[in-house]
Design an enzyme around this catalytic site. Structure first.
Site, PDB file in Angstrom:
ATOM      1  CE  LYS A 107     -14.418 -20.080  -2.545  1.00 41.82           C
ATOM      2  NZ  LYS A 107     -14.040 -18.736  -3.028  1.00 41.82           N
ATOM      3  CE1 TYR A 157     -35.391 -38.376 -22.482  1.00 40.71           C
ATOM      4  CE2 TYR A 157     -33.355 -38.180 -21.224  1.00 40.71           C
ATOM      5  CZ  TYR A 157     -34.716 -38.442 -21.278  1.00 40.71           C
ATOM      6  OH  TYR A 157     -35.394 -38.772 -20.137  1.00 40.71           O
TER       7      TYR A 157
HETATM    8  C1  LIG Z   1     -12.665 -18.854  -3.412  1.00 43.32           C
HETATM    9  C2  LIG Z   1     -11.714 -17.824  -2.952  1.00 43.32           C
HETATM   10  C3  LIG Z   1     -10.353 -18.149  -2.769  1.00 43.32           C
HETATM   11  C4  LIG Z   1      -9.753 -19.484  -3.158  1.00 43.32           C
HETATM   12  O1  LIG Z   1      -9.578 -19.549  -4.556  1.00 43.32           O
HETATM   13  P1  LIG Z   1      -8.789 -20.761  -5.246  1.00 43.32           P
HETATM   14  O2  LIG Z   1      -8.700 -20.361  -6.671  1.00 43.32           O
HETATM   15  O3  LIG Z   1      -9.633 -21.973  -5.069  1.00 43.32           O
HETATM   16  O4  LIG Z   1      -7.490 -20.886  -4.567  1.00 43.32           O
HETATM   17  C5  LIG Z   1      -9.526 -17.194  -2.189  1.00 43.32           C
HETATM   18  N1  LIG Z   1     -10.005 -15.969  -1.850  1.00 43.32           N
HETATM   19  C6  LIG Z   1     -11.297 -15.616  -2.055  1.00 43.32           C
HETATM   20  C7  LIG Z   1     -11.753 -14.260  -1.668  1.00 43.32           C
HETATM   21  C8  LIG Z   1     -12.178 -16.517  -2.627  1.00 43.32           C
HETATM   22  O5  LIG Z   1     -13.446 -16.148  -2.846  1.00 43.32           O
END
Ligand SMILES: *Cc1c(COP(=O)(O)O)cnc(C)c1O
Length: 396
Positions: free
Chosen positions: A58, A279
């Site tokens: 993702k 800044y």
């Molecule tokens: C993002 C996500 C993962 C992966 O998590 P990591 O900590 O990066 O391994 C797994 N399951 C779900 C439902 C997620 O949203």
């Protein structure tokens, strides 16, 4: 003007001694080690021979490039891929082998069911409404449709409650109309292996799963896959560890770091004692300094919270950040680098052997996921060390 600033910089030189020709003016360069990601994937497979190791890709594979990484992992044998949105799944679908499955973690917004089904993508059914829409579509088409069911075992984020699961499973021929390919839940505290919540969630999940004894289960993210062997059955859903980032607890051998971030120096100068930097003049030089402006700022995901406390690295020298990080640049102290060693156009290490994503996350009291997914679009991305596909695993 600094004498070094006048020296010509025909190319950018990183510590890896690779030449980076400045044909464009990217903020910097993100180098992604595909061999390291493949090795991390294979290490998880070796740790969990009885499980299927999926890949969470993702948010563009946490900002590293899903279009490159997902097909490479398919070449290593991965067949279960997880994204958050249907649009992410649609973009990846043509890049993956036909027998790979893409799961949409966030479920479907009403009206997207037909598009999802036509593309052969599997939604997570997280609510009775989503389950109803998918079931209705299957009934209308007189053809069973595959999906995953997500249940909420305590995190209160996504998924059906126990009552809702019973309701859905009670619909006429639900399991005949919807081919349930995965029963899934998500753990809230897997990065704290001793947390009582872990046993509670696993107990709750076992109770839910007893209703669907033949359906494969999935509950382990990276932290659970590394630290909670009891959670690591069925289909694993690692993200972070694939990308070489330690999911938190100690005592587990590190995975291979897969990411390096370099930014270039765009100006060098001397400043006198008393000069303000950046800044608000949040930094005032207490002695004469030699400073460098580097081409990375908070618009590139180089966090503004590093103002006056973070650092970058050059040939083993720690270069503290002076003053506030700006949108497109920040200023670092190069006084300790020997004269003549550093020039405009040189690259400094933002993330690499001296400073990991986890180091930054600890320093900023955030999760490494946030650091990774914030890295901006202005960095050039370069993919190195491509592994050859694992023919044997890719077949199985
Ligand atoms: C993002 C996500 C993962 C992966 O998590 P990591 O900590 O990066 O391994 C797994 N399951 C779900 C439902 C997620 O949203």
């Amino acid at each position: 003007m600094d004498t070094e600033a006048a020296a010509p910089a025909p190319h950018f030189q990183t510590e890896q001694n690779e030449t980076w020709h400045p044909s464009t003016d990217e903020a910097g360069r993100l180098t992604i080690d595909m061999g390291a990601i493949a090795a991390n994937y294979c290490r998880l497979c070796a740790m969990h021979p009885a499980s299927r190791v999926g890949a969470v890709v993702k948010a563009d594979a946490y900002g590293l490039g899903a279009a490159q990484i997902a097909p490479m992992l398919a070449g290593q044998g991965a067949r279960d891929f997880f994204v958050a949105h249907l649009t992410e799944a649609l973009a990846l679908k043509p890049l993956l082998p036909p027998d790979a499955t893409l799961f949409v973690l966030n479920g479907l917004a009403p009206g997207l069911e037909r598009r999802c089904a036509e593309a052969g993508i599997l939604p997570l059914l997280n609510t009775p409404e989503q389950a109803r829409a998918w079931y209705t579509l299957a009934v209308d088409r007189t053809r069973a449709l595959p999906a995953a069911l997500q249940v909420d075992t305590g995190m209160s984020r996504l998924g059906l409650s126990e009552e809702e699961l019973d309701e859905v499973l009670g619909w006429p021929d639900f399991a005949g109309q919807v081919n349930i390919r995965l029963l899934m839940t998500h753990m809230a505290c897997a990065d704290t292996p001793g947390a009582p919540a872990n046993a509670d969630q696993m107990g709750c999940f076992a109770r839910f799963a007893a209703r669907l004894p033949s359906v494969p289960r999935s509950l382990a993210n990276s932290a659970a896959a590394m630290f909670l062997p009891e959670a690591a059955g069925g289909v694993l859903r690692p993200g972070l560890v694939l990308y070489g980032v330690d999911p938190g607890a100690s005592g587990v051998p590190e995975m291979h770091p897969a990411l390096r971030l370099d930014a270039r120096i765009i100006q060098l100068r001397h400043i006198p004692a008393g000069a303000g930097v950046g800044y608000g003049f949040d930094y005032i030089a207490d002695r004469p300094l030699r400073i460098a402006t580097i081409s990375a700022g908070y618009a590139d995901g180089w966090p503004r919270a590093l103002s006056n406390k973070g650092a970058v690295w050059f040939e083993g020298h720690r270069l503290p950040i002076l003053g506030r990080v700006s949108m497109d640049s920040c200023v670092v102290d190069v006084t300790n680098v020997p004269e003549g060693r550093i020039r405009p156009g040189d690259c400094v290490e933002l993330i690499g052997p001296h400073q990991s994503v986890s180091d930054l996350a600890v320093q900023l009291a955030t999760t490494p996921h946030e650091i990774l997914t914030s890295l901006g679009r202005r960095f050039a991305r370069s993919y190195i060390n491509h592994p050859s596909p694992d023919a044997e695993k890719a077949q199985s």
